[in-house]
Motif scaffolding. Structure first.
Motif, PDB file in Angstrom:
ATOM      1  N   CYS A  30       0.871  -1.167   0.000  1.00 48.94           N
ATOM      2  CA  CYS A  30       0.000   0.000   0.000  1.00 48.94           C
ATOM      3  C   CYS A  30       0.909   1.218   0.000  1.00 48.94           C
ATOM      4  CB  CYS A  30      -0.896   0.007   1.240  1.00 48.94           C
ATOM      5  SG  CYS A  30      -1.843   1.533   1.428  1.00 48.94           S
ATOM      6  N   ILE A  31       0.869   1.987  -1.080  1.00 50.13           N
ATOM      7  CA  ILE A  31       1.707   3.182  -1.177  1.00 50.13           C
ATOM      8  C   ILE A  31       0.797   4.397  -1.227  1.00 50.13           C
ATOM      9  CG2 ILE A  31       1.883   3.044  -3.690  1.00 50.13           C
ATOM     10  CD1 ILE A  31       4.780   4.113  -3.345  1.00 50.13           C
ATOM     11  N   SER A  32       1.184   5.423  -0.506  1.00 52.12           N
ATOM     12  CA  SER A  32       0.371   6.629  -0.430  1.00 52.12           C
ATOM     13  C   SER A  32       1.269   7.854  -0.415  1.00 52.12           C
ATOM     14  CB  SER A  32      -0.482   6.589   0.847  1.00 52.12           C
ATOM     15  OG  SER A  32      -1.267   7.753   0.964  1.00 52.12           O
ATOM     16  N   VAL A  33       0.763   8.936  -0.998  1.00 51.49           N
ATOM     17  CA  VAL A  33       1.483  10.206  -0.938  1.00 51.49           C
ATOM     18  C   VAL A  33       1.265  10.758   0.476  1.00 51.49           C
ATOM     19  CG1 VAL A  33       1.756  12.510  -1.910  1.00 51.49           C
ATOM     20  CG2 VAL A  33       1.179  10.585  -3.408  1.00 51.49           C
ATOM     21  N   PRO A  36       6.268   8.915   6.170  1.00 48.44           N
ATOM     22  CA  PRO A  36       6.391   7.585   6.783  1.00 48.44           C
ATOM     23  C   PRO A  36       5.718   7.483   8.152  1.00 48.44           C
ATOM     24  CG  PRO A  36       8.570   8.585   6.459  1.00 48.44           C
ATOM     25  CD  PRO A  36       7.567   9.513   5.869  1.00 48.44           C
ATOM     26  N   PHE A  37       5.607   8.600   8.857  1.00 48.51           N
ATOM     27  CA  PHE A  37       4.974   8.569  10.176  1.00 48.51           C
ATOM     28  C   PHE A  37       3.474   8.325  10.053  1.00 48.51           C
ATOM     29  CE2 PHE A  37       8.639  11.451  10.200  1.00 48.51           C
ATOM     30  CZ  PHE A  37       9.474  10.721  11.013  1.00 48.51           C
ATOM     31  N   VAL A  38       2.850   8.972   9.073  1.00 52.67           N
ATOM     32  CA  VAL A  38       1.423   8.750   8.811  1.00 52.67           C
ATOM     33  C   VAL A  38       1.198   7.317   8.364  1.00 52.67           C
ATOM     34  CG1 VAL A  38      -0.490   9.353   7.265  1.00 52.67           C
ATOM     35  CG2 VAL A  38       0.866  11.162   8.325  1.00 52.67           C
ATOM     36  N   MET A  39       2.050   6.830   7.470  1.00 53.18           N
ATOM     37  CA  MET A  39       1.885   5.466   6.965  1.00 53.18           C
ATOM     38  C   MET A  39       2.063   4.436   8.077  1.00 53.18           C
ATOM     39  SD  MET A  39       0.873   5.894   3.957  1.00 53.18           S
ATOM     40  CE  MET A  39       0.926   4.247   3.268  1.00 53.18           C
ATOM     41  N   SER A  40       3.009   4.663   8.964  1.00 51.67           N
ATOM     42  CA  SER A  40       3.214   3.762  10.101  1.00 51.67           C
ATOM     43  C   SER A  40       2.000   3.769  11.020  1.00 51.67           C
ATOM     44  CB  SER A  40       4.465   4.178  10.870  1.00 51.67           C
ATOM     45  OG  SER A  40       4.633   3.362  12.005  1.00 51.67           O
ATOM     46  N   SER A  41       1.476   4.939  11.276  1.00 51.27           N
ATOM     47  CA  SER A  41       0.280   5.041  12.130  1.00 51.27           C
ATOM     48  C   SER A  41      -0.919   4.384  11.462  1.00 51.27           C
ATOM     49  CB  SER A  41      -0.033   6.505  12.434  1.00 51.27           C
ATOM     50  OG  SER A  41       0.960   7.055  13.253  1.00 51.27           O
ATOM     51  N   TRP A  42      -1.058   4.591  10.159  1.00 47.84           N
ATOM     52  CA  TRP A  42      -2.176   3.990   9.430  1.00 47.84           C
ATOM     53  C   TRP A  42      -2.080   2.468   9.481  1.00 47.84           C
ATOM     54  CZ3 TRP A  42      -3.095   4.375   3.444  1.00 47.84           C
ATOM     55  CH2 TRP A  42      -4.402   3.985   3.147  1.00 47.84           C
ATOM     56  N   ALA A  43      -0.888   1.936   9.284  1.00 49.34           N
ATOM     57  CA  ALA A  43      -0.696   0.479   9.323  1.00 49.34           C
ATOM     58  C   ALA A  43      -1.110  -0.090  10.677  1.00 49.34           C
ATOM     59  CB  ALA A  43       0.756   0.135   9.012  1.00 49.34           C
ATOM     60  N   THR A  45      -3.492   0.727  12.493  1.00 48.54           N
ATOM     61  CA  THR A  45      -4.948   0.637  12.658  1.00 48.54           C
ATOM     62  C   THR A  45      -5.492  -0.690  12.141  1.00 48.54           C
ATOM     63  OG1 THR A  45      -5.525   1.698  10.545  1.00 48.54           O
ATOM     64  CG2 THR A  45      -5.178   3.148  12.461  1.00 48.54           C
ATOM     65  N   PHE A  46      -4.619  -1.505  11.560  1.00 51.87           N
ATOM     66  CA  PHE A  46      -4.995  -2.835  11.056  1.00 51.87           C
ATOM     67  C   PHE A  46      -4.184  -3.897  11.792  1.00 51.87           C
ATOM     68  CE2 PHE A  46      -5.625   0.071   7.421  1.00 51.87           C
ATOM     69  CZ  PHE A  46      -6.970  -0.144   7.173  1.00 51.87           C
ATOM     70  N   PRO A  47      -4.469  -4.150  13.067  1.00 49.15           N
ATOM     71  CA  PRO A  47      -3.658  -5.103  13.838  1.00 49.15           C
ATOM     72  C   PRO A  47      -3.692  -6.527  13.279  1.00 49.15           C
ATOM     73  CG  PRO A  47      -5.608  -4.459  15.078  1.00 49.15           C
ATOM     74  CD  PRO A  47      -5.555  -3.585  13.853  1.00 49.15           C
ATOM     75  N   GLU A  48      -4.718  -6.857  12.531  1.00 48.30           N
ATOM     76  CA  GLU A  48      -4.831  -8.198  11.948  1.00 48.30           C
ATOM     77  C   GLU A  48      -3.945  -8.374  10.715  1.00 48.30           C
ATOM     78  OE1 GLU A  48      -7.828  -5.658   9.734  1.00 48.30           O
ATOM     79  OE2 GLU A  48      -6.927  -5.679  11.713  1.00 48.30           O
ATOM     80  N   ASN A  49      -3.371  -7.298  10.208  1.00 46.81           N
ATOM     81  CA  ASN A  49      -2.556  -7.329   8.993  1.00 46.81           C
ATOM     82  C   ASN A  49      -1.245  -8.077   9.214  1.00 46.81           C
ATOM     83  OD1 ASN A  49      -1.450  -6.746   6.453  1.00 46.81           O
ATOM     84  ND2 ASN A  49      -0.568  -4.848   7.208  1.00 46.81           N
ATOM     85  N   LYS A  50      -1.000  -9.045   8.351  1.00 45.46           N
ATOM     86  CA  LYS A  50       0.252  -9.792   8.405  1.00 45.46           C
ATOM     87  C   LYS A  50       1.048  -9.682   7.112  1.00 45.46           C
ATOM     88  CE  LYS A  50      -1.427 -13.294  11.632  1.00 45.46           C
ATOM     89  NZ  LYS A  50      -2.855 -13.111  11.744  1.00 45.46           N
ATOM     90  N   HIS A  51       0.423  -9.199   6.042  1.00 45.48           N
ATOM     91  CA  HIS A  51       1.064  -9.272   4.731  1.00 45.48           C
ATOM     92  C   HIS A  51       1.184  -7.952   3.969  1.00 45.48           C
ATOM     93  CE1 HIS A  51       1.093 -13.623   4.964  1.00 45.48           C
ATOM     94  NE2 HIS A  51      -0.190 -13.608   5.242  1.00 45.48           N
ATOM     95  N   VAL A  52       0.340  -6.989   4.234  1.00 45.46           N
ATOM     96  CA  VAL A  52       0.361  -5.741   3.465  1.00 45.46           C
ATOM     97  C   VAL A  52       1.383  -4.780   4.069  1.00 45.46           C
ATOM     98  CG1 VAL A  52      -0.981  -3.755   2.672  1.00 45.46           C
ATOM     99  CG2 VAL A  52      -2.059  -6.016   2.783  1.00 45.46           C
ATOM    100  N   LYS A  53       2.320  -4.316   3.230  1.00 47.64           N
ATOM    101  CA  LYS A  53       3.319  -3.340   3.658  1.00 47.64           C
ATOM    102  C   LYS A  53       2.819  -1.942   3.305  1.00 47.64           C
ATOM    103  CE  LYS A  53       7.187  -6.438   2.947  1.00 47.64           C
ATOM    104  NZ  LYS A  53       8.398  -6.726   2.186  1.00 47.64           N
ATOM    105  N   PHE A  54       3.006  -1.007   4.223  1.00 46.53           N
ATOM    106  CA  PHE A  54       2.594   0.375   4.018  1.00 46.53           C
ATOM    107  C   PHE A  54       3.837   1.217   3.747  1.00 46.53           C
ATOM    108  CE2 PHE A  54      -1.026  -1.469   5.908  1.00 46.53           C
ATOM    109  CZ  PHE A  54      -2.112  -0.627   5.713  1.00 46.53           C
ATOM    110  N   LEU A  55       3.902   1.822   2.563  1.00 43.83           N
ATOM    111  CA  LEU A  55       5.063   2.612   2.170  1.00 43.83           C
ATOM    112  C   LEU A  55       4.665   4.049   1.854  1.00 43.83           C
ATOM    113  CD1 LEU A  55       6.912   0.129  -0.218  1.00 43.83           C
ATOM    114  CD2 LEU A  55       7.275   0.478   2.224  1.00 43.83           C
ATOM    115  N   ALA A  56       5.514   4.976   2.255  1.00 39.77           N
ATOM    116  CA  ALA A  56       5.281   6.400   2.023  1.00 39.77           C
ATOM    117  C   ALA A  56       5.913   6.848   0.713  1.00 39.77           C
ATOM    118  CB  ALA A  56       5.855   7.208   3.180  1.00 39.77           C
ATOM    119  N   ASP A  57       5.212   7.693   0.008  1.00 40.62           N
ATOM    120  CA  ASP A  57       5.721   8.378  -1.185  1.00 40.62           C
ATOM    121  C   ASP A  57       5.577   9.875  -0.905  1.00 40.62           C
ATOM    122  OD1 ASP A  57       6.613   8.947  -3.746  1.00 40.62           O
ATOM    123  OD2 ASP A  57       4.669   8.546  -4.690  1.00 40.62           O
ATOM    124  N   GLY A  58       6.332  10.334   0.081  1.00 44.33           N
ATOM    125  CA  GLY A  58       6.165  11.673   0.623  1.00 44.33           C
ATOM    126  C   GLY A  58       6.209  12.801  -0.381  1.00 44.33           C
ATOM    127  N   ALA A  59       7.093  12.752  -1.335  1.00 46.96           N
ATOM    128  CA  ALA A  59       7.214  13.808  -2.339  1.00 46.96           C
ATOM    129  C   ALA A  59       6.486  13.447  -3.633  1.00 46.96           C
ATOM    130  CB  ALA A  59       8.682  14.094  -2.623  1.00 46.96           C
TER     131      ALA A  59
END
Length: 116
Positions: A30-33, A36-43, A45-59
């Motif tokens: 999961c990549i979002s503009v 990384p702090f927002v993406m870490s916090s968002w991840a 919120t899904f404690p059941e997640n074992k496989h989806v990686k959350f990556l930041a595309d800040g710029a």
């Protein structure tokens, strides 16, 4: 847009992750503009997640390189990303399901599974 992503788009990939992996998907990202702090916090919120990686595309460099930027400057949001799901194999995009506007019709986990 974020509410739909949080309530439907991302959860679909989390719920169907085992099925995607079983069909040969190596990484689910999961990549979002965002930063990384927002993406870490968002991840978190899904404690059941074992496989989806959350990556930041800040710029938005990756998003721009893909041509998937969405300029919402006039709404005070700056450059964001269109909603999309890509199926990539050997660094080549095999499927690009890019939504129009705020729709959520072709970028779901179910649609990627159909394409496998």
């Amino acid at each position: 847009m974020m509410v739909l992503n949080h309530l439907k788009h991302v959860p679909g990939f989390i719920e169907r992750a085992e099925e995607l992996k079983g069909k040969g998907v190596g990484e689910i990202i999961c990549i979002s503009v965002n930063d990384p702090f927002v993406m870490s916090s968002w991840a978190k919120t899904f404690p059941e997640n074992k496989h989806v990686k959350f990556l930041a595309d800040g710029a938005a460099k990756y998003t721009n390189a893909l041509g998937l930027e969405l300029d919402l400057t006039d709404k005070g949001l700056g450059v964001r990303s269109k909603r999309f799901a890509l199926l990539v194999e050997d660094l080549k995009v095999k499927v690009a399901n890019v939504e129009s506007g705020g729709e959520f019709t072709i970028s779901s986990a179910e649609e990627i599974i159909k394409a496998l």
